[in-house]
Design an enzyme around this catalytic site. Structure first.
Site, PDB file in Angstrom:
ATOM      1  N   GLN A   1      -7.686   0.090   3.972  1.00  0.00           N
ATOM      2  CA  GLN A   1      -8.553  -0.505   5.012  1.00  0.00           C
ATOM      3  C   GLN A   1      -9.982  -0.695   4.520  1.00  0.00           C
ATOM      4  O   GLN A   1     -10.844  -1.126   5.294  1.00  0.00           O
ATOM      5  CB  GLN A   1      -8.561   0.371   6.267  1.00  0.00           C
ATOM      6  CG  GLN A   1      -7.209   0.466   6.956  1.00  0.00           C
ATOM      7  CD  GLN A   1      -6.764  -0.836   7.607  1.00  0.00           C
ATOM      8  OE1 GLN A   1      -7.532  -1.802   7.724  1.00  0.00           O
ATOM      9  NE2 GLN A   1      -5.524  -0.878   8.046  1.00  0.00           N
TER      10      GLN A   1
ATOM     11  N   ASN B   1      -7.718   3.919   9.462  1.00  0.00           N
ATOM     12  CA  ASN B   1      -7.169   2.683  10.035  1.00  0.00           C
ATOM     13  C   ASN B   1      -7.170   2.667  11.555  1.00  0.00           C
ATOM     14  O   ASN B   1      -6.900   1.638  12.152  1.00  0.00           O
ATOM     15  CB  ASN B   1      -5.743   2.450   9.517  1.00  0.00           C
ATOM     16  CG  ASN B   1      -4.874   3.686   9.595  1.00  0.00           C
ATOM     17  OD1 ASN B   1      -5.232   4.735   9.057  1.00  0.00           O
ATOM     18  ND2 ASN B   1      -3.746   3.571  10.252  1.00  0.00           N
TER      19      ASN B   1
ATOM     20  N   CYS C   1       2.231   1.517  12.719  1.00  0.00           N
ATOM     21  CA  CYS C   1       3.360   2.318  12.251  1.00  0.00           C
ATOM     22  C   CYS C   1       3.737   3.415  13.237  1.00  0.00           C
ATOM     23  O   CYS C   1       4.720   4.112  13.040  1.00  0.00           O
ATOM     24  CB  CYS C   1       3.032   2.926  10.895  1.00  0.00           C
ATOM     25  SG  CYS C   1       2.571   1.656   9.730  1.00  0.00           S
TER      26      CYS C   1
ATOM     27  N   THR D   1      10.348  -7.494 -11.998  1.00  0.00           N
ATOM     28  CA  THR D   1       9.775  -8.793 -12.353  1.00  0.00           C
ATOM     29  C   THR D   1       8.576  -9.070 -11.464  1.00  0.00           C
ATOM     30  O   THR D   1       8.636  -8.889 -10.246  1.00  0.00           O
ATOM     31  CB  THR D   1      10.843  -9.893 -12.189  1.00  0.00           C
ATOM     32  OG1 THR D   1      11.937  -9.569 -13.042  1.00  0.00           O
ATOM     33  CG2 THR D   1      10.289 -11.266 -12.569  1.00  0.00           C
TER      34      THR D   1
ATOM     35  N   GLY E   1       0.817  -1.213   0.000  1.00  0.00           N
ATOM     36  CA  GLY E   1       0.000   0.000   0.000  1.00  0.00           C
ATOM     37  C   GLY E   1       0.845   1.255   0.000  1.00  0.00           C
ATOM     38  O   GLY E   1       0.512   2.257  -0.648  1.00  0.00           O
ATOM     39  N   THR E   2       1.950   1.213   0.703  1.00  0.00           N
ATOM     40  CA  THR E   2       2.831   2.379   0.771  1.00  0.00           C
ATOM     41  C   THR E   2       3.332   2.761  -0.619  1.00  0.00           C
ATOM     42  O   THR E   2       3.380   3.938  -0.983  1.00  0.00           O
ATOM     43  CB  THR E   2       4.019   2.071   1.712  1.00  0.00           C
ATOM     44  OG1 THR E   2       3.482   1.762   3.004  1.00  0.00           O
ATOM     45  CG2 THR E   2       4.970   3.241   1.814  1.00  0.00           C
TER      46      THR E   2
ATOM     47  N   SER F   1      -3.949  -3.000  -0.556  1.00  0.00           N
ATOM     48  CA  SER F   1      -2.798  -3.783  -0.092  1.00  0.00           C
ATOM     49  C   SER F   1      -3.256  -5.192   0.246  1.00  0.00           C
ATOM     50  O   SER F   1      -4.363  -5.378   0.757  1.00  0.00           O
ATOM     51  CB  SER F   1      -2.215  -3.104   1.149  1.00  0.00           C
ATOM     52  OG  SER F   1      -1.168  -3.880   1.676  1.00  0.00           O
ATOM     53  N   GLY F   2      -2.378  -6.176  -0.003  1.00  0.00           N
ATOM     54  CA  GLY F   2      -2.773  -7.574   0.174  1.00  0.00           C
ATOM     55  C   GLY F   2      -2.795  -8.072   1.609  1.00  0.00           C
ATOM     56  O   GLY F   2      -3.647  -8.874   1.975  1.00  0.00           O
ATOM     57  N   HIS F   3      -1.858  -7.583   2.425  1.00  0.00           N
ATOM     58  CA  HIS F   3      -1.710  -8.248   3.730  1.00  0.00           C
ATOM     59  C   HIS F   3      -2.811  -7.904   4.732  1.00  0.00           C
ATOM     60  O   HIS F   3      -2.862  -8.471   5.809  1.00  0.00           O
ATOM     61  CB  HIS F   3      -0.313  -8.011   4.322  1.00  0.00           C
ATOM     62  CG  HIS F   3      -0.042  -6.637   4.837  1.00  0.00           C
ATOM     63  ND1 HIS F   3      -0.052  -6.344   6.174  1.00  0.00           N
ATOM     64  CD2 HIS F   3       0.265  -5.484   4.204  1.00  0.00           C
ATOM     65  CE1 HIS F   3       0.249  -5.052   6.342  1.00  0.00           C
ATOM     66  NE2 HIS F   3       0.449  -4.521   5.162  1.00  0.00           N
TER      67      HIS F   3
HETATM   68  N1  PLP Z   1      -2.772   3.011   4.245  1.00  0.00           N
HETATM   69  C1  PLP Z   1      -3.472   2.573   5.303  1.00  0.00           C
HETATM   70  C2  PLP Z   1      -4.782   3.208   5.624  1.00  0.00           C
HETATM   71  C3  PLP Z   1      -2.978   1.530   6.093  1.00  0.00           C
HETATM   72  O1  PLP Z   1      -3.679   1.097   7.137  1.00  0.00           O
HETATM   73  C4  PLP Z   1      -1.731   0.959   5.745  1.00  0.00           C
HETATM   74  C5  PLP Z   1      -1.136  -0.104   6.588  1.00  0.00           C
HETATM   75  O2  PLP Z   1      -1.330  -0.137   7.785  1.00  0.00           O
HETATM   76  C6  PLP Z   1      -1.046   1.451   4.627  1.00  0.00           C
HETATM   77  C7  PLP Z   1      -1.597   2.482   3.895  1.00  0.00           C
HETATM   78  C8  PLP Z   1       0.268   0.891   4.204  1.00  0.00           C
HETATM   79  O3  PLP Z   1       0.083  -0.354   3.581  1.00  0.00           O
HETATM   80  P1  PLP Z   1       1.318  -1.374   3.466  1.00  0.00           P
HETATM   81  O4  PLP Z   1       1.560  -1.895   4.854  1.00  0.00           O
HETATM   82  O5  PLP Z   1       0.830  -2.421   2.530  1.00  0.00           O
HETATM   83  O6  PLP Z   1       2.455  -0.608   2.938  1.00  0.00           O
END
Ligand code: PLP
Length: 379
Positions: free
Chosen positions: A181, A151, A324, A239, A71-72, A201-203
């Site tokens: 989210q 989040n 974070c 890749t 996601g970042t 984001s996948g995780h």
């Molecule tokens: N944006 C939001 C709202 C999130 O909650 C998160 C992860 O906690 C991210 C971005 C970042 O995603 P990633 O951990 O896949 O980089």
């Protein structure tokens, strides 16, 4: 490992068995999708199928989906190249003070290179209105970035309405939403918001870490963030992470095949909040959350870092805010203007469709016990 009582699904989620199996299978077929022989073509074909699965869940066409590493990356790509795309329009960005660090820190970096950023403040409930967004627009506004689901509070921001209002005022403003989210956690396809750029984001949905996607609406000529071999239609070199991509698609398919998941998650959150309020009369609900999987509470007078540690020792995983923050007070709760003793004791609880009442009962009794055993700053 001892049994875990996990209430931190907004931080990350366990890898779903379907995703792990798909990943193992893809790792066995190790061909590079760019290779011209059969092994490579087979890998490319699978990536194509996986992209179709993700596109269907987003409500778009496969050529609008670009796989990223997380996601970042999606947030960085959307913001950095989004403002560049609109550079002739101006150097003003509108975002909210409650975005994830992936957006906020990128905005701060853009400020250092001459962009001006308006950070919209939420009210005490963590809400941002469409009127705030439109009032912040200027003739030189290049981009609006407004998250879909916060989040830390689980508040659903009015992205679709904001997109409509912004575009009605100024069609040329690019609209990005960080929907990390929100993906598969809200009852509508993300593309129905009308945003130009959408990060997922996948995780957070049962795929492993290291995979995400950026939706780029057809016609938006976003330049790549990563240049190189020209993968992903020339827009995201590197890749293809075939294993992660296969797992991502499998996690998406598994979620999509379980339409009851949102209601089950919400029911567990409601149950937990009811039980917590009954067991801990001094507990305050900071945000009940609009989505089923996130809420925030506080134990005024307690230090959330200490509570998180004590619960952790008992195998109960909760968070004092976004993972974070790493111990720093939450900028989201601070922006909501909450009193300090509420901020200090803030806890984020997040749920999945697999959360059970038994697990919730363990959380409630562990929190009650922790509160009983810890000194408060009030005593
Ligand atoms: N944006 C939001 C709202 C999130 O909650 C998160 C992860 O906690 C991210 C971005 C970042 O995603 P990633 O951990 O896949 O980089």
């Amino acid at each position: 490992m001892d049994e875990l009582f996990y209430f931190d699904y907004a931080a990350t989620s366990p890898v779903r068995p379907e995703a792990a199996a798909a990943m193992m299978e893809a790792l066995g077929r190790f061909g590079n999708p760019s290779s011209r022989y059969g092994y490579g073509r087979e890998a490319a074909r699978r990536v194509k199928e996986d992209r179709e699965v993700v596109a269907r869940a987003l409500g778009c066409t496969p050529d609008e989906v670009y796989f990223t590493s997380c996601g970042t990356e999606g947030d960085n790509w959307a913001l950095r190249r989004g403002v560049e795309l609109n550079r002739r329009k101006g150097r003003h960005i509108v975002t909210t003070a409650i975005e994830h660090a992936a957006v906020l820190e990128t905005c701060r970096d853009l400020e250092r290179s001459g962009y001006e950023v308006t950070y919209l403040k939420p009210d005490r409930a963590g809400r941002i209105t469409v009127e705030q967004v439109t009032a912040a627009l200027r003739p030189d506004t290049a981009l609006v970035s407004m998250m879909l689901v916060n989040n830390e509070t689980g508040v659903l921001l009015p992205v679709a309405e904001a997109v409509r209002a912004v575009k009605a005022r100024d069609q040329a403003v690019l609209f990005h939403t960080d929907a990390v989210q929100g993906f598969l956690k809200v009852p509508f396809p993300l593309c129905s918001t009308g945003a130009d750029l959408i990060t997922v984001s996948g995780h957070k949905i049962g795929a492993p870490k290291g995979i995400g996607a950026l939706y780029v609406k057809k016609g938006v000529k976003l330049a790549p963030l990563l240049t190189g071999g020209g993968q992903e239609d020339g827009l995201r070199s590197g890749t293809e992470a075939t294993g992660q991509i296969a797992a991502f698609a499998a996690a998406v398919s598994a979620a999509a095949a379980d339409p009851g998941r949102l209601d089950r998650t919400a029911a567990m959150k409601d149950y937990t909040l009811t039980q917590l309020k009954a067991a801990l009369p001094n507990l305050e609900v900071l945000s009940a959350g609009d989505v089923g999987h996130i809420c925030a509470v506080t134990l005024p007078g307690y230090k959330s870092e200490v509570v998180v540690r004590v619960l952790g020792d008992r195998g109960v995983c909760v968070s004092s805010g976004s993972a974070c923050h790493k111990g720093r007070p939450s900028h989201v709760f601070a922006a909501m203007g909450l009193p300090k003793r509420w901020l200090d004791g803030a806890l984020r609880l997040s749920f999945s469709p697999e959360t059970t009442r038994e697990q919730a009962d363990v959380l409630v009794s562990a929190l009650k016990e922790a509160a009983g055993s810890l000194f408060t700053t009030l005593s």
